[in-house]
Design an enzyme around this catalytic site. Structure first.
Site, mmCIF file in Angstrom:
data_model
loop_
_atom_site.group_PDB
_atom_site.id
_atom_site.type_symbol
_atom_site.label_atom_id
_atom_site.label_comp_id
_atom_site.label_asym_id
_atom_site.label_seq_id
_atom_site.Cartn_x
_atom_site.Cartn_y
_atom_site.Cartn_z
ATOM 1 N N SER A 1 -6.496 5.338 1.668
ATOM 2 C CA SER A 1 -7.767 4.439 1.123
ATOM 3 C C SER A 1 -7.299 2.931 1.867
ATOM 4 C CB SER A 1 -7.468 4.206 -0.215
ATOM 5 O OG SER A 1 -8.543 2.965 -0.852
ATOM 6 N N SER B 1 -3.007 -8.834 2.681
ATOM 7 C CA SER B 1 -3.671 -9.138 1.315
ATOM 8 C C SER B 1 -5.090 -9.061 1.454
ATOM 9 C CB SER B 1 -2.979 -10.491 0.772
ATOM 10 O OG SER B 1 -3.643 -11.458 1.580
ATOM 11 N N CYS C 1 -4.214 -2.755 -9.655
ATOM 12 C CA CYS C 1 -5.174 -3.846 -9.732
ATOM 13 C C CYS C 1 -4.674 -4.458 -10.973
ATOM 14 C CB CYS C 1 -6.642 -3.212 -10.007
ATOM 15 S SG CYS C 1 -7.022 -2.089 -8.617
ATOM 16 N N LYS D 1 -3.602 7.143 -7.870
ATOM 17 C CA LYS D 1 -2.638 6.654 -7.097
ATOM 18 C C LYS D 1 -1.570 5.551 -7.614
ATOM 19 C CE LYS D 1 -2.573 4.605 -2.349
ATOM 20 N NZ LYS D 1 -3.575 4.029 -1.187
HETATM 21 C C1 LIG Z 1 -5.042 -3.036 5.274
HETATM 22 C C2 LIG Z 1 -4.847 -2.191 4.318
HETATM 23 C C3 LIG Z 1 -5.666 -2.003 3.211
HETATM 24 C C4 LIG Z 1 -5.463 -1.021 2.062
HETATM 25 N N1 LIG Z 1 -6.399 -1.111 1.257
HETATM 26 C C5 LIG Z 1 -6.039 -0.031 0.084
HETATM 27 C C6 LIG Z 1 -7.193 -0.036 -0.909
HETATM 28 O O1 LIG Z 1 -8.417 -0.540 -0.866
HETATM 29 N N2 LIG Z 1 -6.923 0.777 -1.860
HETATM 30 C C7 LIG Z 1 -5.820 1.540 -2.152
HETATM 31 O O2 LIG Z 1 -5.527 2.561 -2.911
HETATM 32 N N3 LIG Z 1 -4.881 1.424 -1.017
HETATM 33 C C8 LIG Z 1 -4.857 0.568 -0.236
HETATM 34 N N4 LIG Z 1 -4.045 0.359 0.916
HETATM 35 C C9 LIG Z 1 -2.672 1.095 1.008
HETATM 36 C C10 LIG Z 1 -2.853 2.573 1.760
HETATM 37 O O3 LIG Z 1 -3.706 3.325 1.216
HETATM 38 C C11 LIG Z 1 -1.463 3.187 1.609
HETATM 39 O O4 LIG Z 1 -1.051 3.619 0.277
HETATM 40 C C12 LIG Z 1 -0.515 2.385 2.239
HETATM 41 O O5 LIG Z 1 -0.890 1.588 3.305
HETATM 42 C C13 LIG Z 1 1.011 3.168 2.499
HETATM 43 O O6 LIG Z 1 0.918 3.879 3.584
HETATM 44 P P1 LIG Z 1 1.148 3.743 5.055
HETATM 45 O O7 LIG Z 1 2.389 3.313 5.222
HETATM 46 O O8 LIG Z 1 1.031 5.003 5.833
HETATM 47 O O9 LIG Z 1 0.104 2.749 5.581
HETATM 48 C C14 LIG Z 1 -3.871 -0.345 2.068
HETATM 49 C C15 LIG Z 1 -3.378 -0.600 3.142
HETATM 50 C C16 LIG Z 1 -3.577 -1.539 4.182
HETATM 51 C C17 LIG Z 1 -2.604 -1.456 5.401
#
Ligand SMILES: Cc1cc2nc3c(=O)[nH]c(=O)nc-3n(C[C@H](O)[C@H](O)[C@H](O)COP(=O)(O)O)c2cc1C
Ligand SMILES: Cc1cc2nc3c(=O)[nH]c(=O)nc-3n(C[C@H](O)[C@H](O)[C@H](O)COP(=O)(O)OP(=O)(O)OC[C@H]3O[C@@H](n4cnc5c(N)ncnc54)[C@H](O)[C@@H]3O)c2cc1C
Ligand code: FES
Lengths: 304, 268
Positions: free
Chosen positions: A21, A70, A130, A165
């Site tokens: 996500s 953020s 959240c 999650k």
């Molecule tokens: C730019 C960005 C936006 C994200 N937005 C969300 C979000 O809206 N909802 C959510 O559950 N996780 C969000 N995440 C977290 C990711 O879904 C994921 O859990 C996290 O990036 C760890 O995985 P990765 O190391 O493969 O990126 C976001 C991550 C990034 C980098």
């Protein structure tokens, strides 16, 4: 032929690789570049009831082997999501999981109620990282009672796959996992981002406007893996592993540590093909090791 | 929008000054389809540090040879690594990205204002329009003489080339925005002009207020931090006025990098 499919709750994914996500938009951003149907599924940007503008910039900064963000849950809100995006998913062969966020239990419920009226959605991933505005802004995901209550209420509204999650920014992530399992969650996915910070020494300013942000990318992989393994050993429901996955081997580490599937996040930013390549690499590994089903690798780490 | 993520071979990498380089990459698909103001995201290393791709504006294309060119300045890790590449090395190039300049209104006179390393997209626009007998006035500001590139080409194509340097080593000494403002006040410039600008944010902010004062339409190309370049991350937000007395965020990588300056809420 290796059977790459995995069943989580009542949903069969054709392979264990999903996009995480917030790192793959709503699924239409780079569909001209990659064939989404080669993936097990996508998880959408987190959707709230009302649209959210998100946080002021700078919202992102690079760190060693990772990045801080953020974004502030910037999203188009459930109404526009239904009007503009849901139609896309009709032609999708990959599973579509909608990430749901909110500041009160009522808000989460309203979002799910709206989406329940539509087809083409296979399940929900509840983003509990959240702040709960009813409870003075304490994060849902750090309180097992609030997390459990939220799941109990959502379970009443839907028969679809319900994934919760989890945030790693807690003392005991397995306690929260157990609470949502008891409340009826079909699956837990972890991890969301770790709280982090970076400073520009020239300007003496934090590199992101909100000072602290979520750390993601390869640098969090060992941390995430430990959390996944911990939760896997405590709950009976399937676990989806997330955090720093870039290659097939990274994904296999999570599967072997107990994840039934994985989500790929930050990697898509610098390599849009990463999720598809991961599918191929997992498959090759299974073939080379004479395995017939991907489920055979789940939790097979050898602890002697 | 059609996007490509291709392995592009470096055809040339020339050092222009101590820290500014001119790079030509073979990328036929991208080269054929890009528009002035668009950019590419380049992965400078297979390692995880730096992790993210770096955005660079397209300087021009040599479409017969399938080449895209960029000019970049070494400011940190990623650009340092890029400067150490060699002919024949291969880079991951994603593009063409973003929405470039809109110059559909050809009845207007075009005034282009470029500051420092912000001039590549304007150079592309000039190159793009070179066969159209269009009078283009180009204001080009740099730190010093060595950082003024393609002067001969620019002199040939532009109706007028105004140069400034901060140290006075070429053209007028001072800031390009001051000279532009002075020329406007002196009535040298046509009031029926459209302005296109690219450069550091503080400069764009000044140009924007000058154009607002003189009621000139201005398009600017912004440079925000980017992680993906494709709208996936929502990281490159810029504050935009919307119809009501409110604001919204738009994405520099997808909705921009070129924006009409009158909708931007300039900060800082
Ligand atoms: C730019 C960005 C936006 C994200 N937005 C969300 C979000 O809206 N909802 C959510 O559950 N996780 C969000 N995440 C977290 C990711 O879904 C994921 O859990 C996290 O990036 C760890 O995985 P990765 O190391 O493969 O990126 C976001 C991550 C990034 C980098
Ligand atoms: C649409 C767009 C087009 C661009 N076109 C060009 C171009 O044609 N030529 C060129 O030389 N540069 C261009 N830039 C800027 C270039 O992307 C950055 O200089 C580069 O990413 C810095 O990488 P680094 O690893 O060397 O620096 P880092 O080590 O990441 O950072 C070093 C310094 O550069 C600043 N910086 C980092 N990223 C950016 C960025 N995206 N924009 C502005 N400052 C940044 C940082 O704040 C820091 O002060 C463009 C940026 C954008 C968004
Ligand atoms: S850089 Fe990711 S949305 Fe613009």
């Amino acid at each position: 032929m290796v059977d790459m499919s995995v069943k989580i709750g009542n949903v069969i994914f054709k392979n264990p690789v999903l996009t995480a996500s917030g790192t793959f938009g709503y699924g239409d951003e780079i569909s001209s570049l990659i064939d989404i149907n080669l993936l097990g599924g996508i998880v959408t940007k987190s959707i709230t009831y009302n649209p959210r503008k998100g946080n002021p910039p700078p919202r992102i900064a690079e760190t060693t082997a990772g990045m801080l963000n953020s974004i502030g849950l910037a999203n188009i809100g459930v109404k526009r999501f239904l009007d503009e995006k849901i139609r896309l998913y009709e032609s999708f062969d990959a599973r579509v999981i909608v990430s749901v966020a909110g500041e009160t239990i009522k808000e989460y419920c309203k979002v799910v109620e709206c989406i329940e009226k539509k087809d083409n959605i296979d399940g929900y991933e509840i983003n509990i990282s959240c702040p709960n505005t009813d409870r003075g802004g304490i994060y849902f995901g750090i309180d097992k009672k609030m997390s459990g209550n939220l799941v109990t209420e959502l379970k009443k509204l839907t028969a679809r796959l319900l994934i919760v999650k989890l945030t790693p920014n807690v003392t005991s992530i397995s306690e929260i996992a157990e609470a949502v399992e008891d409340a009826g969650a079909d699956c837990v996915s972890l991890v969301n981002s770790f709280i982090g910070m970076a400073v520009d020494v020239k300007t003496r300013k934090p590199k992101i406007k909100k000072i602290i942000g979520g750390l993601t990318g390869p640098c969090i992989k060992p941390l995430a893996l430990a959390k996944v393994h911990e939760v896997y050993s405590k709950v009976k429901i399937p676990v989806i592993g997330i955090g720093g996955i870039v290659t097939g081997d990274d994904a296999l580490e999570f599967l072997m540590a107990g994840a039934s599937a994985v989500e790929v996040g930050t990697a898509s930013f610098f390599n849009p093909y990463a999720p598809i390549k991961i599918v191929e690499e997992i498959k090759s590994y299974l073939e080379e090791n004479n395995m017939k089903k991907v489920s055979e690798v789940v939790g097979i780490i050898i602890v002697s | 929008m059609v996007l490509y993520d291709k392995k592009g071979e470096i055809r040339y990498l020339n050092k222009l000054t101590d820290d500014i380089y001119h790079l030509g990459i073979k990328c036929p698909e991208i080269s054929k389809r890009c528009h002035p103001g668009q950019f590419v995201m380049i992965r400078v290393s297979e390692n995880y540090d730096p992790l993210l791709r770096r955005p660079f504006s397209i300087l021009r294309t040599i479409s017969e040879e399938g080449i895209i060119e960029i000019i970049f300045k070494v400011v940190g890790k990623g650009t340092k690594i890029l400067s150490e590449k060699r002919r024949g090395d291969v880079l991951d190039v994603l593009g063409p990205l973003g929405r470039g300049f809109n110059f559909s209104d050809r009845s207007k006179n075009y005034i282009l204002i470029g500051g420092g390393i912000g001039f590549p997209p304007l150079f592309f626009m000039i190159d793009f329009l070179k066969n159209e007998k269009k009078d283009i006035i180009f204001y080009y500001g740099a730190k010093r003489k060595e950082e003024i590139f393609f002067k001969m080409e620019l002199q040939k194509i532009c109706a007028k080339l105004v140069l400034t340097t901060e140290d006075g080593s070429s053209g007028e000494k001072g800031l390009i925005s001051d000279v532009f403002s002075k020329d406007l006040d002196a009535g040298i410039l046509e009031s029926d002009s459209e302005v296109f600008s690219c450069g550091p944010n503080p400069m764009l902010k000044v140009i924007s207020s000058i154009c607002e004062r003189c009621d000139l339409k201005l398009q600017v190309s912004l440079e925000n931090m980017m992680a993906c370049g494709t709208g996936l991350c929502q990281g490159c937000a810029v504050k935009i006025k919307n119809s009501k007395d409110d604001f919204e965020y738009k994405l520099v990588c997808k909705d921009g990098p070129v924006f009409d300056s009158n909708i931007i809420l300039w900060e800082g």
